[in-house]
Design a protein around this motif. Structure first.
Motif, short mmCIF file in Angstrom:
data_model
loop_
_atom_site.label_atom_id
_atom_site.label_comp_id
_atom_site.label_asym_id
_atom_site.label_seq_id
_atom_site.Cartn_x
_atom_site.Cartn_y
_atom_site.Cartn_z
N THR A 63 0.84 -1.18 0.00
CA THR A 63 0.00 0.00 0.00
C THR A 63 0.88 1.24 0.00
N THR A 64 0.25 2.39 -0.15
CA THR A 64 1.00 3.65 -0.19
C THR A 64 0.66 4.48 1.04
N VAL A 65 1.49 5.48 1.28
CA VAL A 65 1.30 6.35 2.44
C VAL A 65 0.02 7.16 2.27
N ALA A 66 -0.82 7.17 3.30
CA ALA A 66 -2.05 7.96 3.33
C ALA A 66 -3.02 7.59 2.21
N ALA A 67 -2.98 6.34 1.77
CA ALA A 67 -3.92 5.89 0.74
C ALA A 67 -5.34 5.83 1.30
N ASP A 68 -6.33 6.15 0.47
CA ASP A 68 -7.73 5.98 0.86
C ASP A 68 -8.09 4.55 0.52
N THR A 69 -7.83 3.66 1.44
CA THR A 69 -7.93 2.22 1.17
C THR A 69 -9.33 1.81 0.74
N LEU A 70 -10.36 2.36 1.36
CA LEU A 70 -11.74 1.98 1.02
C LEU A 70 -12.06 2.30 -0.44
N LEU A 71 -11.80 3.53 -0.85
CA LEU A 71 -12.09 3.91 -2.23
C LEU A 71 -11.22 3.12 -3.20
N TRP A 72 -9.98 2.88 -2.82
CA TRP A 72 -9.05 2.13 -3.66
C TRP A 72 -9.59 0.73 -3.92
N ARG A 73 -10.03 0.07 -2.85
CA ARG A 73 -10.55 -1.30 -2.98
C ARG A 73 -11.89 -1.31 -3.73
N VAL A 74 -12.73 -0.32 -3.46
CA VAL A 74 -14.03 -0.24 -4.14
C VAL A 74 -13.85 -0.11 -5.65
N GLY A 75 -12.88 0.71 -6.06
CA GLY A 75 -12.63 0.88 -7.49
C GLY A 75 -12.24 -0.42 -8.16
N GLY A 76 -11.28 -1.13 -7.58
CA GLY A 76 -10.83 -2.39 -8.19
C GLY A 76 -11.89 -3.47 -8.16
N ALA A 77 -12.52 -3.66 -7.00
CA ALA A 77 -13.54 -4.71 -6.89
C ALA A 77 -14.76 -4.39 -7.73
N GLY A 78 -15.07 -3.09 -7.87
CA GLY A 78 -16.22 -2.71 -8.68
C GLY A 78 -16.06 -3.09 -10.14
N MET A 79 -14.83 -3.03 -10.66
CA MET A 79 -14.58 -3.46 -12.03
C MET A 79 -14.92 -4.93 -12.21
N PHE A 80 -14.64 -5.70 -11.18
CA PHE A 80 -14.90 -7.14 -11.25
C PHE A 80 -16.39 -7.43 -11.16
N ILE A 81 -17.07 -6.74 -10.26
CA ILE A 81 -18.49 -7.00 -10.02
C ILE A 81 -19.37 -6.41 -11.13
N GLY A 82 -18.99 -5.23 -11.62
CA GLY A 82 -19.82 -4.54 -12.59
C GLY A 82 -20.10 -5.36 -13.84
N ALA A 83 -19.08 -6.10 -14.30
CA ALA A 83 -19.28 -6.90 -15.52
C ALA A 83 -20.36 -7.94 -15.33
#
Length: 311
Positions: A63-83
């Motif tokens: 991970t990176t310093v001060a990352a917004d982990t929730l939004l980060w994970r939502v973006g990636g997982a959303g690509m998987f679920i959206g299809a």
């Protein structure tokens, strides 16, 4: 308007639909790997997807310093679920999980979600390269999304309905691709766009260290990449009921024809990735607004005149 001939199946069949989507996406991944290997002058590539997935699953998640982990994970997982959400309105021959009156709008809503998902993946990492990649995708989206919407309108005008089943039924005489080829081509451009694929991949380009993918690792990277292939597959599959007659065809059952047509469209999109160069967002905006949009609007006007003249 012809009556829709689709049969709505039990929700339990969604599992099979998801498996089919994953299987077709794996075909796309494998074909892409084989073509990449041949481009480098080597044989093989058939097992590359499995080895890459295994390597990412073994990799330590960073991970990176001060990352917004929730939004980060939502973006990636959303690509998987959206299809998977798009599969619900794609008829497999006579069978479909859902046939709402606004099935085409449902598909369009899901593909617009990709804007937010890719941008959130770039924003959440708190990394300059990731953020630039996210904004590059938004710039591309401004150019391809409106032409894509008008391309989706053409089959709806011809069928007199926004229901996917009605669109398939309306192609009893001739497939829509025959008399609305511009809409079909613009639709495929849109599919490559929301899949962050081919000429629309500057958001992942090497000049910004991978852009949106720059900070993704391990299972997060695997999920995001899988989402891209799943969206590409879903987009290819949706072109079948919209433009290619759905399950229409001789000898084979309807569901088999849907699979065959999907594989053909998918193979063409994978093959074209190496034939079309990356498009800079600013230059593609000129193409999208000055060429694609007027062309597809003219296509919609022509379809409207044919429908009105025909009764």
């Amino acid at each position: 308007m012809p009556e829709s001939g689709v049969v709505i199946v039990a929700v339990g069949w969604a599992v099979l639909a998801g498996i089919l989507l994953c299987a077709l996406a794996y075909v796309a991944v494998t074909l892409d790997a084989v073509l990449s290997a041949r481009q480098l002058g080597v044989r093989g590539g058939w097992t590359a997807p499995l080895s890459r997935a295994a390597r990412l699953l073994r990799q330590r998640r960073r991970t990176t310093v001060a990352a917004d982990t929730l939004l980060w994970r939502v973006g990636g997982a959303g690509m998987f679920i959206g299809a998977f959400l798009t599969v619900a309105v794609i008829p497999m021959g006579r069978w479909v999980l859902a046939d709402p009156d606004v099935g085409i709008v449902w598909f369009n809503v899901v593909d617009v979600m990709v804007w937010a998902l890719v941008w959130l993946t770039g924003w959440g990492a708190n990394s300059a390269h990731s953020l630039v990649g996210g904004y590059r995708f938004l710039a591309h989206g401004l150019a391809y999304e409106l032409p894509l919407m008008f391309a989706l309108v053409a089959p709806a005008i011809a069928a007199g309905s926004l229901g996917v089943g009605d669109v398939v039924a309306a192609q009893d005489g001739a497939w829509f691709v025959v008399w609305m080829p511009v809409a079909f081509l613009v639709y495929l451009v849109g599919v490559t766009g929301f899949s962050v694929w081919g000429p629309f991949a500057p958001a992942l380009a090497a000049d910004i260290a991978g852009g949106v993918l720059a900070e993704l690792s391990a299972v997060d990277r695997l999920v995001f990449q899988a989402g891209r292939y799943l969206f590409l597959t879903a987009g290819a599959a949706f072109s079948v009921p919209l433009f290619l007659g759905g399950g229409a065809g001789p000898v084979l059952p309807g569901w088999a024809w849907v699979l065959v047509k999907t594989v053909v469209v998918l193979a063409v999109l994978v093959w074209l990735r190496r034939k079309v160069p990356l498009l800079r967002p600013d230059r593609f905006m000129e193409i999208g607004w000055m060429v694609l949009l007027p062309a597809v609007v003219a296509q919609d006007l022509l379809v409207s005149l044919i429908v009105v003249r025909g009764g």
